[in-house]
Enzyme design. Structure first.
Site, PDB file in Angstrom:
ATOM      1  N   TYR A  24     -21.287  -1.101 -12.121  1.00 39.86           N
ATOM      2  CA  TYR A  24     -22.740  -1.230 -11.951  1.00 39.86           C
ATOM      3  C   TYR A  24     -23.470  -0.082 -12.651  1.00 39.86           C
ATOM      4  O   TYR A  24     -24.412  -0.303 -13.421  1.00 39.86           O
ATOM      5  CB  TYR A  24     -23.070  -1.262 -10.460  1.00 39.86           C
ATOM      6  CG  TYR A  24     -24.499  -1.621 -10.164  1.00 39.86           C
ATOM      7  CD1 TYR A  24     -24.935  -2.942 -10.249  1.00 39.86           C
ATOM      8  CD2 TYR A  24     -25.421  -0.651  -9.789  1.00 39.86           C
ATOM      9  CE1 TYR A  24     -26.261  -3.276  -9.976  1.00 39.86           C
ATOM     10  CE2 TYR A  24     -26.733  -0.979  -9.509  1.00 39.86           C
ATOM     11  CZ  TYR A  24     -27.146  -2.293  -9.603  1.00 39.86           C
ATOM     12  OH  TYR A  24     -28.468  -2.623  -9.333  1.00 39.86           O
TER      13      TYR A  24
HETATM   14  P1  NAD Z   1     -30.376 -10.526  -5.556  1.00 42.32           P
HETATM   15  O1  NAD Z   1     -28.903 -10.602  -5.359  1.00 42.32           O
HETATM   16  O2  NAD Z   1     -31.278 -10.699  -4.392  1.00 42.32           O
HETATM   17  O3  NAD Z   1     -30.803 -11.578  -6.689  1.00 42.32           O
HETATM   18  C1  NAD Z   1     -30.121 -11.673  -7.911  1.00 42.32           C
HETATM   19  C2  NAD Z   1     -30.176 -13.097  -8.398  1.00 42.32           C
HETATM   20  O4  NAD Z   1     -29.486 -13.141  -9.663  1.00 42.32           O
HETATM   21  C3  NAD Z   1     -29.455 -14.096  -7.472  1.00 42.32           C
HETATM   22  O5  NAD Z   1     -30.301 -15.188  -7.164  1.00 42.32           O
HETATM   23  C4  NAD Z   1     -28.255 -14.560  -8.302  1.00 42.32           C
HETATM   24  O6  NAD Z   1     -27.876 -15.912  -8.066  1.00 42.32           O
HETATM   25  C5  NAD Z   1     -28.764 -14.352  -9.723  1.00 42.32           C
HETATM   26  N1  NAD Z   1     -27.684 -14.236 -10.694  1.00 42.32           N
HETATM   27  C6  NAD Z   1     -26.510 -13.572 -10.569  1.00 42.32           C
HETATM   28  N2  NAD Z   1     -25.770 -13.727 -11.685  1.00 42.32           N
HETATM   29  C7  NAD Z   1     -26.501 -14.491 -12.532  1.00 42.32           C
HETATM   30  C8  NAD Z   1     -26.284 -14.987 -13.833  1.00 42.32           C
HETATM   31  N3  NAD Z   1     -25.126 -14.735 -14.491  1.00 42.32           N
HETATM   32  N4  NAD Z   1     -27.242 -15.734 -14.423  1.00 42.32           N
HETATM   33  C9  NAD Z   1     -28.395 -16.029 -13.764  1.00 42.32           C
HETATM   34  N5  NAD Z   1     -28.644 -15.598 -12.505  1.00 42.32           N
HETATM   35  C10 NAD Z   1     -27.716 -14.831 -11.906  1.00 42.32           C
HETATM   36  O7  NAD Z   1     -30.636  -9.129  -6.284  1.00 42.32           O
HETATM   37  P2  NAD Z   1     -31.960  -8.213  -6.389  1.00 42.32           P
HETATM   38  O8  NAD Z   1     -31.827  -7.110  -5.416  1.00 42.32           O
HETATM   39  O9  NAD Z   1     -33.165  -9.043  -6.412  1.00 42.32           O
HETATM   40  O10 NAD Z   1     -31.719  -7.557  -7.817  1.00 42.32           O
HETATM   41  C11 NAD Z   1     -32.384  -8.020  -8.979  1.00 42.32           C
HETATM   42  C12 NAD Z   1     -32.118  -7.044 -10.116  1.00 42.32           C
HETATM   43  O11 NAD Z   1     -32.612  -5.755  -9.746  1.00 42.32           O
HETATM   44  C13 NAD Z   1     -30.630  -6.861 -10.443  1.00 42.32           C
HETATM   45  O12 NAD Z   1     -30.485  -6.682 -11.836  1.00 42.32           O
HETATM   46  C14 NAD Z   1     -30.294  -5.570  -9.735  1.00 42.32           C
HETATM   47  O13 NAD Z   1     -29.202  -4.907 -10.324  1.00 42.32           O
HETATM   48  C15 NAD Z   1     -31.589  -4.794  -9.919  1.00 42.32           C
HETATM   49  N6  NAD Z   1     -31.750  -3.720  -8.941  1.00 42.32           N
HETATM   50  C16 NAD Z   1     -31.755  -4.011  -7.613  1.00 42.32           C
HETATM   51  C17 NAD Z   1     -31.864  -2.955  -6.713  1.00 42.32           C
HETATM   52  C18 NAD Z   1     -31.851  -3.211  -5.230  1.00 42.32           C
HETATM   53  O14 NAD Z   1     -31.730  -2.212  -4.486  1.00 42.32           O
HETATM   54  N7  NAD Z   1     -31.988  -4.411  -4.751  1.00 42.32           N
HETATM   55  C19 NAD Z   1     -31.998  -1.639  -7.170  1.00 42.32           C
HETATM   56  C20 NAD Z   1     -31.991  -1.399  -8.534  1.00 42.32           C
HETATM   57  C21 NAD Z   1     -31.870  -2.450  -9.416  1.00 42.32           C
END
Ligand code: NAD
Length: 253
Positions: free
Chosen positions: A160
């Site tokens: 990650y």
């Molecule tokens: P989440 O798991 O709630 O949502 C992610 C979505 O991406 C899911 O609906 C999943 O089905 C979809 N997904 C996964 N693989 C995929 C693919 N190959 N193609 C298309 N869709 C796909 O996650 P989130 O917390 O909303 O995170 C969203 C983004 O923000 C991610 O890139 C995550 O790394 C980043 N992020 C999140 C956080 C956090 O604390 N939540 C912090 C920093 C960065």
């Protein structure tokens, strides 16, 4: 605070829109009058997301697409232009965590490859086809999701952290490539945000990452959507190749 009509007549693609940050940003753009194509690998999540968005002034459509698949992602962008005449905004919120409590000696190679494939190669594929689609009008806003783990490196999360460091490098490189056009490319670097993804973390890891936030709490999806929507609005015209902090005081650079 919702800005009425900010995205009226604008067309957006949001990946990872079935959950968490992608869902929250999709809702906000549609509330502000935009047309949103919500893409996700998970059909059931998209169906539930449509219900969660409810009645909004903008148009909302769902489509299944895997960001790590070049053909599916190219078709997503091209079909949007064919159907709606243009593509103004692309937000790549698709992402996975992978192992969150494995030192590298125990970190499985296939998991490492999959995390890079979705988070980093997916960001490359989405950006490439987004820019091609935006070149028709010459205007566009691309927003990638990095993470503070890409700046600091979170132990136990080699895949990650590496993938998100890559997203930061990608954003800086391609932001400069298109800096003399009306297409901007930026990224967010959030600390922990309260989404379903946070629940996939090892519980000890989640609490240690929350403890690192000086505000003493997780960020909210609404807080992410507020900043994201400004970055992808026409008003944000002098920022490109930038990594925006969203970390409750954790980030020091
Ligand atoms: P989440 O798991 O709630 O949502 C992610 C979505 O991406 C899911 O609906 C999943 O089905 C979809 N997904 C996964 N693989 C995929 C693919 N190959 N193609 C298309 N869709 C796909 O996650 P989130 O917390 O909303 O995170 C969203 C983004 O923000 C991610 O890139 C995550 O790394 C980043 N992020 C999140 C956080 C956090 O604390 N939540 C912090 C920093 C960065």
């Amino acid at each position: 605070m919702v800005v009425p009509n900010r995205f009226k007549d604008q067309v957006a693609v949001v990946t990872g829109a079935g959950s968490g940050i992608g869902l929250g940003i999709s809702r906000r753009i549609a509330l502000e009058g935009g047309t949103v194509i919500m893409a996700d690998i998970d059909r059931a999540a998209l169906d539930a997301a449509r219900d969660a968005i409810g009645e909004v002034p903008g148009q909302v459509r769902q489509t299944v697409a895997d960001v790590s698949n070049g053909t599916e992602t190219r078709d997503l962008m091209q079909s949007t232009v064919t159907r709606h005449g243009k593509l103004d905004i692309v937000i790549n919120s698709a992402g996975i965590v992978g192992p969150s409590a494995s030192n590298i000696a125990e970190y499985d190679l296939s998991s490492f490859r999959r995390v890079l494939d979705v988070n980093l190669v997916g960001s490359f594929i989405v950006s490439k086809h987004a820019i091609r689609a935006m070149q028709g009008t010459g205007y566009g806003r691309i927003l990638l999701l990095a993470s503070i783990s890409g700046k600091e490196g979170n132990p136990g999360m080699a895949g990650y952290s590496t993938s998100k460091a890559g997203v930061i490098g990608l954003t800086k490189a391609i932001g400069k490539e298109y800096a003399n056009t009306q297409i901007t490319i930026n990224a967010l670097a959030p600390a922990m945000i309260a989404t379903p993804l946070a629940q996939t973390l090892d519980p000890d890891k989640l609490s240690s990452l929350t403890d690192k936030i000086p505000m003493g709490r997780l960020g909210t999806i609404d807080e992410v959507a507020a900043l994201a929507c400004w970055i992808v609005s026409p008003e944000a015209s002098f920022s490109t190749g930038a990594i925006f902090d969203l970390s409750g005081g954790r980030a020091t650079y």
